[in-house]
Write a protein that holds these residues in place. Structure first.
Motif, PDB file in Angstrom:
ATOM      1  N   LEU A   7      98.976 -23.716  34.374  1.00 30.26           N
ATOM      2  CA  LEU A   7      99.380 -24.136  33.033  1.00 30.26           C
ATOM      3  C   LEU A   7      98.353 -25.155  32.542  1.00 30.26           C
ATOM      4  CD1 LEU A   7     101.255 -24.361  30.620  1.00 30.26           C
ATOM      5  CD2 LEU A   7     102.708 -25.915  31.955  1.00 30.26           C
TER       6      LEU A   7
ATOM      7  N   GLY B  15      99.141 -25.243  26.998  1.00 30.26           N
ATOM      8  CA  GLY B  15     100.454 -24.919  26.470  1.00 30.26           C
ATOM      9  C   GLY B  15     101.081 -26.132  25.821  1.00 30.26           C
ATOM     10  N   PRO B  16     102.266 -25.986  25.262  1.00 38.04           N
ATOM     11  CA  PRO B  16     103.016 -24.731  25.160  1.00 38.04           C
ATOM     12  C   PRO B  16     102.414 -23.795  24.116  1.00 38.04           C
ATOM     13  CG  PRO B  16     104.183 -26.474  23.996  1.00 38.04           C
ATOM     14  CD  PRO B  16     103.003 -27.124  24.659  1.00 38.04           C
TER      15      PRO B  16
ATOM     16  N   GLN C  76     101.333 -19.981  29.947  1.00 39.35           N
ATOM     17  CA  GLN C  76     101.296 -21.061  28.957  1.00 39.35           C
ATOM     18  C   GLN C  76     102.557 -21.116  28.096  1.00 39.35           C
ATOM     19  OE1 GLN C  76      98.525 -22.682  29.837  1.00 39.35           O
ATOM     20  NE2 GLN C  76      98.073 -20.839  31.056  1.00 39.35           N
TER      21      GLN C  76
ATOM     22  N   SER D  66     106.333 -21.768  27.072  1.00 36.08           N
ATOM     23  CA  SER D  66     107.446 -22.650  27.433  1.00 36.08           C
ATOM     24  C   SER D  66     108.747 -21.988  26.989  1.00 36.08           C
ATOM     25  CB  SER D  66     107.291 -24.017  26.760  1.00 36.08           C
ATOM     26  OG  SER D  66     108.403 -24.837  27.035  1.00 36.08           O
TER      27      SER D  66
ATOM     28  N   THR E 234      97.765 -23.208  20.776  1.00 36.79           N
ATOM     29  CA  THR E 234      98.730 -24.294  20.677  1.00 36.79           C
ATOM     30  C   THR E 234      98.683 -24.883  19.273  1.00 36.79           C
ATOM     31  OG1 THR E 234      97.155 -25.952  21.480  1.00 36.79           O
ATOM     32  CG2 THR E 234      98.540 -24.857  23.124  1.00 36.79           C
TER      33      THR E 234
END
Length: 294
Positions: free
Chosen positions: A33, A36-37, A61, A63, A292
């Protein structure tokens, strides 16, 4: 009230719940990860034996706690389509559980007058949307009762039409509850794809292909749709999801122009189905990215 069956299960990916769960868990555990999110991801749609590991870098990535609606924009491989089409199904089968189509969002999209409906057999023949459903079902498993999907088949759009659909989808992209899944492979190289671009400065064909793909990925990261269109015109790279990508870039531009959002798109993984070394070889490239929005 049609249900779209998992028509590619058992061939393009495992139809065994247990085996598929094990595979996806393994690939997701190997991905970090790092970006992200995700509000949007770009990921491939080939058989999982070829691209499953690459796709995991995009889905890692996501959520799931914030996502309520998943928009899946996939290119049309089998039917001529000049605009975008919505499904006639209300549920999409996966080896895990059924994913529910968001009828409210579908109604909103219908009201724009810019969407048609695809027949169920067209939907089931197409793989570009289905290949993302097991990953979506896996990642959203703990929230399966509160998530809906919005499958959209994207046709051969002009730059003006990409801008039109970008404006339509931008309101949804601005919502933190939304996740956009952009379905695309990258370069399809070889005589069987009628595409054999070669950069003579590269010592191997597979390095030439990688350089070409990276050029496109770098442009996509700038979120500049006109630069991406120019790149495609210049090199003709056979990126099958170029129109879904174009729609995403146009939607992002709408939000950037509104001055409300800080965006960052990064590619996190790149792979090729095989390494081409002579003109008789062929390969398909895969890439995973995450967008993002703050």
């Amino acid at each position: 009230m049609s249900i779209r069956k998992a028509s590619h299960a058992g061939s393009w990916y495992s139809d065994s719940h247990k085996e598929l769960c094990r595979q996806l868990d393994n690939w997701l555990n190997l991905a970090d990860l790092t970006h992200g999110p995700a509000r949007a991801i770009i990921a491939p749609h080939a058989g999982y034996q070829y691209c499953g590991a690459c796709s995991a870098f995009a889905y890692r990535q996501v959520s799931p706690v914030v996502v309520k609606r998943v928009f899946i924009l996939g290119p049309s491989h089998n039917v001529r389509l000049s605009g975008c089409a919505l499904s006639s199904a209300v549920k999409y089968r996966t080896p895990f559980y059924d994913l529910i189509v968001d009828t409210q969002v579908y109604s909103e999209l219908d009201s724009t007058g810019h969407f048609v409906r695809m027949e169920l057999d067209v939907d089931e023949e197409e793989h570009s949307i289905e290949m993302h459903l097991p990953y979506i079902a896996k990642v959203m498993a703990d929230y399966k009762d509160s998530v809906t999907i919005i499958p959209v088949l994207v046709g051969s759009l002009s730059p003006e039409d990409e801008a039109l659909y970008g404006r339509i989808f931008s309101r949804y992209l601005s919502n933190p509850d939304s996740l956009f899944v952009i379905s695309s492979d990258f370069c399809h190289w070889g005589h069987r794809f009628r595409y054999t671009y070669c950069d003579a400065s590269q010592p191997e064909l597979h390095l030439s292909i990688a350089k070409l793909d990276r050029m496109g990925m770098d442009i996509i990261e700038t979120l500049n749709p006109s630069a991406f269109t120019d790149y495609l015109k210049k090199y003709g790279n056979t990126i099958c999801g170029r129109h879904p990508i174009g729609v995403l870039l146009q939607a992002a531009q709408q939000l950037i122009r509104a001055g409300e959002h800080k965006m960052s798109l990064k590619f996190l993984k790149y792979a090729q189905s095989s390494q081409c070394r002579n003109m008789n070889d062929s390969s398909v490239s895969y890439a995973a990215a995450s967008l993002t929005i703050e």
